[in-house]
Enzyme design. Structure first.
Site, mmCIF file in Angstrom:
data_model
loop_
_atom_site.group_PDB
_atom_site.id
_atom_site.type_symbol
_atom_site.label_atom_id
_atom_site.label_comp_id
_atom_site.label_asym_id
_atom_site.label_seq_id
_atom_site.Cartn_x
_atom_site.Cartn_y
_atom_site.Cartn_z
ATOM 1 C CE LYS A 1 -3.499 2.490 2.617
ATOM 2 N NZ LYS A 1 -4.445 2.464 3.732
ATOM 3 C CE LYS B 1 -5.867 1.971 -0.680
ATOM 4 N NZ LYS B 1 -6.219 2.120 0.702
HETATM 5 C C1 PBG Z 1 -7.210 3.653 5.355
HETATM 6 C C2 PBG Z 1 -7.547 3.436 3.945
HETATM 7 C C3 PBG Z 1 -7.383 4.372 2.942
HETATM 8 C C4 PBG Z 1 -7.896 3.811 1.784
HETATM 9 C C5 PBG Z 1 -8.349 2.533 2.106
HETATM 10 N N1 PBG Z 1 -8.110 2.311 3.450
HETATM 11 C C6 PBG Z 1 -6.865 5.745 3.004
HETATM 12 C C7 PBG Z 1 -5.526 6.032 3.491
HETATM 13 O O1 PBG Z 1 -4.674 5.171 3.660
HETATM 14 O O2 PBG Z 1 -5.326 7.217 3.772
HETATM 15 C C8 PBG Z 1 -7.945 4.492 0.465
HETATM 16 C C9 PBG Z 1 -8.941 3.996 -0.489
HETATM 17 C C10 PBG Z 1 -9.272 4.868 -1.620
HETATM 18 O O3 PBG Z 1 -8.682 5.937 -1.853
HETATM 19 O O4 PBG Z 1 -10.199 4.490 -2.359
HETATM 20 N N2 PBG Z 1 -7.216 3.008 6.237
#
Ligand code: PBG
Length: 331
Positions: free
Chosen positions: A198, A251
């Protein structure tokens, strides 16, 4: 004659008829590959459409029965739940409240459609007053308390009936902590979908509006992956697998197609999920609203690209709508 023998000498011949194109497709998209994210709230002020994500709403738990039946009828196998709680607290303890919005949503969904796979996001950013993903100090997470809170949150979701949990905080060791906690109370049959690779991405902007999860100070570059790094993703995936992840994720998907492909090559047998994040959808929506893109074609192409890169399943806010298109599809 084609001197390379890599393919036909005149590839265009097999593209000229729709039937031939369908016969030789490499990657396909079908509803069985789609995961629908859902935002769940217990806050009347948050319920309803999300301005930054056209077509996306925040639901009360009690509204989810019909959503579950609709998705199952369309053939979408799974949902991923995000909590948008009315109340926050300094440490985010309410994330593990068995009466919290996500736990209640899990119960509603499983009661209405037992075959729907219910996965829950496990992170503290929407529950903590400071919007950070866990307790932290000047050099990143306080790992002990972070693990304890994430494990308690995951266990509360499993108790409510969740089929799996998806830890997204990017705290080292979080998958192991959650796996151990689930196993210790008999939930060894629940899956863990690691948000393994991520990245600290600018494309999460609209999500943070939807989930009210933007950090009040600083950013997430201290724990999420640096977008400059590709090889490191392989190490993150290997770690999550070693810690007990059943499925792994890359992601954001679209900006990281190369990472999806490398993970697929390096781990041929691992169940791999790619997340088409909020900003990816927002780009398509914004361009389509101006008449600059064919929305449906661009969405389908962006999703099949994730499959072509090597993803088994894709998380997309458009899952439900895409499922309706795939039902009527004659390409
Ligand atoms: C946080 C989380 C995020 C997303 C999914 N889980 C945001 C972040 O890490 O700030 C982002 C998903 C998206 O942008 O569609 N726990």
């Amino acid at each position: 004659m084609n001197p390379t023998f890599l393919g036909p000498a005149r590839p265009g011949r097999a593209r000229a008829l729709v039937g031939l194109r369908r016969l030789v497709r490499e990657a396909t998209l079908d509803t069985g590959r789609l995961i629908q994210p859902l935002f769940i709230t217990d806050d009347p002020a948050a319920r309803g459409p999300v301005t930054s994500l056209p077509g996306v709403s925040r639901y009360f738990p009690a509204e989810l029965g019909s959503v579950a039946v609709d998705l199952v009828t369309l053939g979408v196998p799974a949902v991923l739940l995000f909590g948008v709680p009315a109340r926050r607290c300094p440490e985010g303890h309410s994330a593990a409240d068995p009466a919290g919005p996500v736990a209640r949503a899990v119960a509603e969904l499983k009661a209405a459609a037992p075959e729907l796979v219910v996965l829950t996001d496990v992170c503290l950013c929407a529950y903590r007053e400071d919007g950070h993903c866990g307790p932290h100090g000047p050099r990143g997470f306080a790992h002990g308390p972070t693990h304890d809170l994430l494990a308690a949150m995951a266990t509360s979701h499993a108790e409510a009936g969740a089929d799996g949990v998806a830890p997204s905080a990017m705290a080292d060791g979080q998958v192991a902590a959650i796996r151990q906690a689930l196993d210790a109370v008999g939930f060894d049959d629940r899956v863990v979908l690691g948000y393994s690779a991520k990245y600290a991405s600018a494309f999460y902007g609209p999500f943070r509006d939807a989930a009210r999860s933007a950090p009040s100070t600083g950013d997430r570059r201290g724990h999420q992956m640096d977008p400059t790094n590709g090889r490191e993703a392989l190490a993150e995936i290997a770690l999550d697998l070693a810690e007990g992840a059943d499925l792994v994720m890359v992601k954001p998907g679209g900006p990281c197609l190369d990472v999806v492909a490398r993970v697929r090559d390096a781990f041929p047998a691992v169940p791999l999920v790619a997340y088409q994040v909020s900003g990816e959808l927002a780009m398509i929506e914004a361009a389509a609203a101006r008449g600059w893109l064919d929305r449906r074609a661009a969405l389908l192409e962006s999703l099949v690209a994730l499959r072509r890169a090597g993803a088994d399943a894709v998380i997309t806010y458009a899952a439900r709508e895409v499922a309706t298109w795939l039902r009527e599809e004659t390409p």
